[in-house]
Scaffold this active site. Structure first.
Site, PDB file in Angstrom:
ATOM      1  N   GLU A 226     -50.052 -29.092  10.607  1.00 27.70           N
ATOM      2  CA  GLU A 226     -50.700 -30.332   9.922  1.00 27.70           C
ATOM      3  C   GLU A 226     -50.055 -30.729   8.846  1.00 27.70           C
ATOM      4  O   GLU A 226     -50.307 -30.812   7.833  1.00 27.70           O
ATOM      5  CB  GLU A 226     -51.998 -30.045   9.456  1.00 27.70           C
ATOM      6  CG  GLU A 226     -53.058 -29.497  10.702  1.00 27.70           C
ATOM      7  CD  GLU A 226     -54.326 -28.903  10.166  1.00 27.70           C
ATOM      8  OE1 GLU A 226     -55.249 -29.158  10.886  1.00 27.70           O
ATOM      9  OE2 GLU A 226     -54.389 -28.557   8.833  1.00 27.70           O
TER      10      GLU A 226
ATOM     11  N   GLY B  59     -48.518 -33.412   6.306  1.00 27.19           N
ATOM     12  CA  GLY B  59     -49.003 -34.813   5.710  1.00 27.19           C
ATOM     13  C   GLY B  59     -47.802 -35.273   4.654  1.00 27.19           C
ATOM     14  O   GLY B  59     -47.317 -35.985   5.115  1.00 27.19           O
ATOM     15  N   ARG B  60     -47.840 -34.566   3.694  1.00 32.72           N
ATOM     16  CA  ARG B  60     -46.921 -35.098   2.411  1.00 32.72           C
ATOM     17  C   ARG B  60     -45.477 -35.260   3.158  1.00 32.72           C
ATOM     18  O   ARG B  60     -44.695 -36.280   3.006  1.00 32.72           O
ATOM     19  CB  ARG B  60     -46.729 -34.200   1.432  1.00 32.72           C
ATOM     20  CG  ARG B  60     -46.025 -34.596   0.257  1.00 32.72           C
ATOM     21  CD  ARG B  60     -45.737 -33.455  -0.850  1.00 32.72           C
ATOM     22  NE  ARG B  60     -46.791 -32.811  -1.069  1.00 32.72           N
ATOM     23  CZ  ARG B  60     -47.603 -33.052  -1.897  1.00 32.72           C
ATOM     24  NH1 ARG B  60     -47.429 -33.703  -2.927  1.00 32.72           N
ATOM     25  NH2 ARG B  60     -48.792 -32.027  -2.052  1.00 32.72           N
TER      26      ARG B  60
ATOM     27  N   ARG C  94     -51.132 -39.117  -9.523  1.00 32.02           N
ATOM     28  CA  ARG C  94     -50.606 -37.613  -9.477  1.00 32.02           C
ATOM     29  C   ARG C  94     -49.975 -37.107 -10.766  1.00 32.02           C
ATOM     30  O   ARG C  94     -49.923 -36.013 -11.088  1.00 32.02           O
ATOM     31  CB  ARG C  94     -49.491 -37.643  -8.423  1.00 32.02           C
ATOM     32  CG  ARG C  94     -50.253 -37.807  -6.825  1.00 32.02           C
ATOM     33  CD  ARG C  94     -49.196 -37.839  -5.821  1.00 32.02           C
ATOM     34  NE  ARG C  94     -49.237 -35.928  -5.641  1.00 32.02           N
ATOM     35  CZ  ARG C  94     -48.178 -35.291  -5.925  1.00 32.02           C
ATOM     36  NH1 ARG C  94     -46.983 -36.088  -6.499  1.00 32.02           N
ATOM     37  NH2 ARG C  94     -48.137 -34.157  -5.856  1.00 32.02           N
TER      38      ARG C  94
ATOM     39  N   TYR D 223     -51.630 -33.793 -11.744  1.00 31.10           N
ATOM     40  CA  TYR D 223     -50.835 -32.655 -11.547  1.00 31.10           C
ATOM     41  C   TYR D 223     -49.642 -32.528 -12.509  1.00 31.10           C
ATOM     42  O   TYR D 223     -48.765 -31.703 -11.963  1.00 31.10           O
ATOM     43  CB  TYR D 223     -50.298 -32.451  -9.952  1.00 31.10           C
ATOM     44  CG  TYR D 223     -51.404 -32.895  -8.977  1.00 31.10           C
ATOM     45  CD1 TYR D 223     -52.678 -32.220  -8.816  1.00 31.10           C
ATOM     46  CD2 TYR D 223     -51.148 -33.769  -8.060  1.00 31.10           C
ATOM     47  CE1 TYR D 223     -53.572 -32.315  -7.973  1.00 31.10           C
ATOM     48  CE2 TYR D 223     -52.242 -34.435  -7.070  1.00 31.10           C
ATOM     49  CZ  TYR D 223     -53.213 -33.629  -6.925  1.00 31.10           C
ATOM     50  OH  TYR D 223     -54.309 -33.907  -6.188  1.00 31.10           O
TER      51      TYR D 223
ATOM     52  N   CYS E  27     -56.411 -47.773 -19.394  1.00 32.64           N
ATOM     53  CA  CYS E  27     -56.768 -47.848 -20.779  1.00 32.64           C
ATOM     54  C   CYS E  27     -57.025 -46.367 -21.210  1.00 32.64           C
ATOM     55  O   CYS E  27     -58.053 -45.788 -21.368  1.00 32.64           O
ATOM     56  CB  CYS E  27     -57.974 -48.722 -21.115  1.00 32.64           C
ATOM     57  SG  CYS E  27     -57.526 -50.525 -21.369  1.00 32.64           S
TER      58      CYS E  27
ATOM     59  N   TYR F  54     -50.480 -39.501  -0.927  1.00 34.36           N
ATOM     60  CA  TYR F  54     -51.393 -39.104  -1.807  1.00 34.36           C
ATOM     61  C   TYR F  54     -51.138 -39.815  -3.080  1.00 34.36           C
ATOM     62  O   TYR F  54     -51.503 -39.653  -4.258  1.00 34.36           O
ATOM     63  CB  TYR F  54     -51.067 -37.667  -2.489  1.00 34.36           C
ATOM     64  CG  TYR F  54     -51.463 -36.426  -1.508  1.00 34.36           C
ATOM     65  CD1 TYR F  54     -52.505 -36.620  -0.545  1.00 34.36           C
ATOM     66  CD2 TYR F  54     -50.362 -35.763  -1.098  1.00 34.36           C
ATOM     67  CE1 TYR F  54     -52.693 -35.650   0.351  1.00 34.36           C
ATOM     68  CE2 TYR F  54     -50.401 -34.927   0.176  1.00 34.36           C
ATOM     69  CZ  TYR F  54     -51.659 -34.697   0.797  1.00 34.36           C
ATOM     70  OH  TYR F  54     -51.967 -33.703   1.759  1.00 34.36           O
TER      71      TYR F  54
HETATM   72  N1  LLP Z   1     -54.183 -29.185   6.518  1.00 32.66           N
HETATM   73  C1  LLP Z   1     -55.112 -28.932   5.288  1.00 32.66           C
HETATM   74  C2  LLP Z   1     -56.111 -28.345   5.884  1.00 32.66           C
HETATM   75  C3  LLP Z   1     -54.934 -29.327   4.411  1.00 32.66           C
HETATM   76  O1  LLP Z   1     -55.874 -29.046   3.174  1.00 32.66           O
HETATM   77  C4  LLP Z   1     -53.848 -30.010   3.889  1.00 32.66           C
HETATM   78  C5  LLP Z   1     -53.758 -30.556   2.492  1.00 32.66           C
HETATM   79  C6  LLP Z   1     -52.935 -30.337   4.689  1.00 32.66           C
HETATM   80  C7  LLP Z   1     -52.922 -29.928   6.189  1.00 32.66           C
HETATM   81  C8  LLP Z   1     -51.799 -31.433   4.588  1.00 32.66           C
HETATM   82  O2  LLP Z   1     -50.951 -30.611   3.670  1.00 32.66           O
HETATM   83  P1  LLP Z   1     -49.474 -31.343   3.086  1.00 32.66           P
HETATM   84  O3  LLP Z   1     -48.388 -31.255   4.436  1.00 32.66           O
HETATM   85  O4  LLP Z   1     -49.752 -32.798   2.806  1.00 32.66           O
HETATM   86  O5  LLP Z   1     -49.156 -30.503   1.943  1.00 32.66           O
HETATM   87  N2  LLP Z   1     -53.474 -34.538  -3.455  1.00 32.66           N
HETATM   88  C9  LLP Z   1     -52.535 -33.467  -3.744  1.00 32.66           C
HETATM   89  C10 LLP Z   1     -52.433 -32.675  -2.117  1.00 32.66           C
HETATM   90  C11 LLP Z   1     -53.624 -32.051  -1.682  1.00 32.66           C
HETATM   91  C12 LLP Z   1     -53.379 -31.358  -0.499  1.00 32.66           C
HETATM   92  C13 LLP Z   1     -54.806 -31.125   0.209  1.00 32.66           C
HETATM   93  N3  LLP Z   1     -54.575 -30.367   1.543  1.00 32.66           N
HETATM   94  C14 LLP Z   1     -51.333 -33.819  -4.186  1.00 32.66           C
HETATM   95  O6  LLP Z   1     -51.257 -35.267  -4.452  1.00 32.66           O
HETATM   96  O7  LLP Z   1     -50.110 -33.102  -4.332  1.00 32.66           O
END
Ligand code: LLP
Length: 445
Positions: free
Chosen positions: A295, A297-298, A335, A339, A366, A395
């Protein structure tokens, strides 16, 4: 080891064009800013599709691999359509994400629904739209889902989300796989969950286990540990219950290059580690090769995205910093304030010169904490200059807010010199669309 596009700091089509401006996807970013206004999110389709191709190639040696884009990174109908064309499935975490993916005409059997507190309404929607897998997070959800499934006379295909007890070295808010986590069943709770599924919750069909260890991960060995734990559990569950589970979902997490100092592994490196450790674990635990779900995402969408801003006011603090303000900030990219995330930026309309100045890029919102980039080395900035911030595909829009009652920016998809709006800029009317003034407070009709 072959490099992959997720390791780039900028979209792979980035160049300086004849006008001396930054060009992405064959489009002059200064012209994009003029045409669509700023702040503006821009997604380079070629980078996105190249990263998808990298992922597919990196895992082709294990044909039972299914890549599910973690849509929480950036979920819009057009982005879903591109990933669908690339053959990816979708990891979703809300009714809104499920609805969006459905709106892109995705085959819903390729969608997984994940989350630690899915609502009755969301589970209902997931079942009605035919979502392929629900990753059940806890005992409460097992009972709830079984009741809903019973009421619809359906057998629901599920995974169990587990907490594998792995700590990864990323920001503490984005670690999820360690033992004290709000997500998933503890390893010691899996058997009780299985007993319930086998004996009571007979409208649930368990296919496998799901875990996710964190985000913006650079350590590759951590994936080998995760695969080992999941396979060990499959074998243990088979021994104890005679239940052959044939799916493991290892979540996402692969990192990207926000700054020069970031060195994320390539998709090929991660693919090799995961596939090798899977083969080892299959042998070690004597299990049938399971289907492997990922899975990311980023690492799929971040590098493809940039944000354009217009420079406005600036302020030299006597004997202190120089602040330069942009027309966006923490509402379109939370972000840095959430973070302490670091970003790299360049001026879109000025060739790099030797005369750089050290400035702090402040947002327009602000609060003092709305600082997009501390100590950026940039050519001298004037009002009206266009700032291009890299690696904002993941994100940023998905966590954007209307803080200070400011409209969310548009998203434009660029490719081969063409630009297309895929999310419209919000208008002032959009901001008041859900407002209601009770009659007694109305001044006039
Ligand atoms: N699968 C599950 C169950 C997850 O909780 C997440 C991300 C992913 C896949 C995808 O992870 P990635 O490949 O994107 O790292 N808002 C934060 C990131 C939170 C990620 C939450 N879960 C940021 O901006 O860094």
């Amino acid at each position: 080891m072959t490099n992959s596009a997720n390791q780039l700091q900028k979209p792979l089509t980035t160049k300086i064009n004849d006008a001396g401006n930054i060009e992405i996807g064959g489009c002059d970013t200064v012209e994009l800013a003029e045409k669509y206004n700023t702040p503006l999110y821009v997604i380079d389709e070629k980078t996105l599709r190249t990263i998808c191709a990298d992922y597919k190639k990196a895992f082709e040696k294990y044909p039972k691999t299914n890549i599910m884009y973690a849509s929480k990174a950036l979920c819009t109908s057009a982005i879903a359509a591109v990933l669908d064309e690339e053959g990816f499935g979708f990891d979703t975490v809300s009714g809104g994400e499920i609805y969006t993916v459905h709106n892109a005409n995705v085959d819903m059997s390729k969608v997984l629904f994940n989350g630690n507190n899915k609502s009755f309404e969301e589970l209902n929607l997931a079942l009605d739209l035919g979502v392929g897998r629900i990753s059940v997070d806890n005992f409460y959800e097992l009972a709830l889902l079984n009741t809903i499934a019973q009421s619809k006379n359906k057998i629901v295909d599920i995974l169990l989300r587990i907490t594998p007890g792995i700590e990864c070295h990323t920001h503490q808010y984005i670690q999820t796989g360690h033992l004290d986590s709000k997500f998933g069943f503890d390893l010691t709770q899996i058997d009780d969950a299985i007993e319930l599924i086998l004996n009571e919750y007979t409208n649930l069909k368990l296919h496998g286990l799901h875990a996710h260890i964190g985000s913006q991960i650079f350590e590759t060995s951590i994936y080998a540990d995760e695969v080992d734990i999941l396979c060990k559990e499959l074998s243990r569950i088979d021994d104890k219950f005679g239940l052959k589970l044939d799916e493991i979902n290892i979540g996402g997490g692969l990192g990207v290059k926000y700054t020069q100092g970031d060195n994320p592994p390539s998709t090929y490196e991660i693919g090799e580690i995961i596939i090798n450790s899977l083969h080892k674990a299959i042998e070690k635990y004597n299990i049938d090769p399971p289907s492997l779900f990922l899975e990311p995402g980023r690492s799929i969408i971040s590098t493809a995205g940039i944000t354009l801003y217009t420079i406005g006011s600036s302020k030299q603090v006597p004997h202190g910093k120089k602040y330069v303000s942009i027309d966006g900030g923490m509402a379109d990219n939370p972000r840095p304030s959430l973070y302490q995330a670091k970003y790299y930026a360049q001026i879109a309309n000025k060739k790099e010169t030797d005369e750089l100045e050290l400035v702090t890029i402040g947002g327009r919102f602000c609060e003092s904490g709305d600082i997009l980039i501390e100590n950026a080395q940039l050519p001298k900035l004037d009002e009206g200059d266009i700032l291009c911030v890299y690696n904002t595909g993941a994100y940023n829009y998905s966590m954007a807010s209307n803080y200070n009652r400011v409209e969310k920016p548009a998203i434009v998809l660029v490719n081969n010199g063409q630009s297309e709006v895929i999310v419209k800029r919000e208008t002032l009317d959009d901001l008041i669309r859900c407002d209601v003034i009770p009659d007694r407070l109305k001044k006039y009709e």
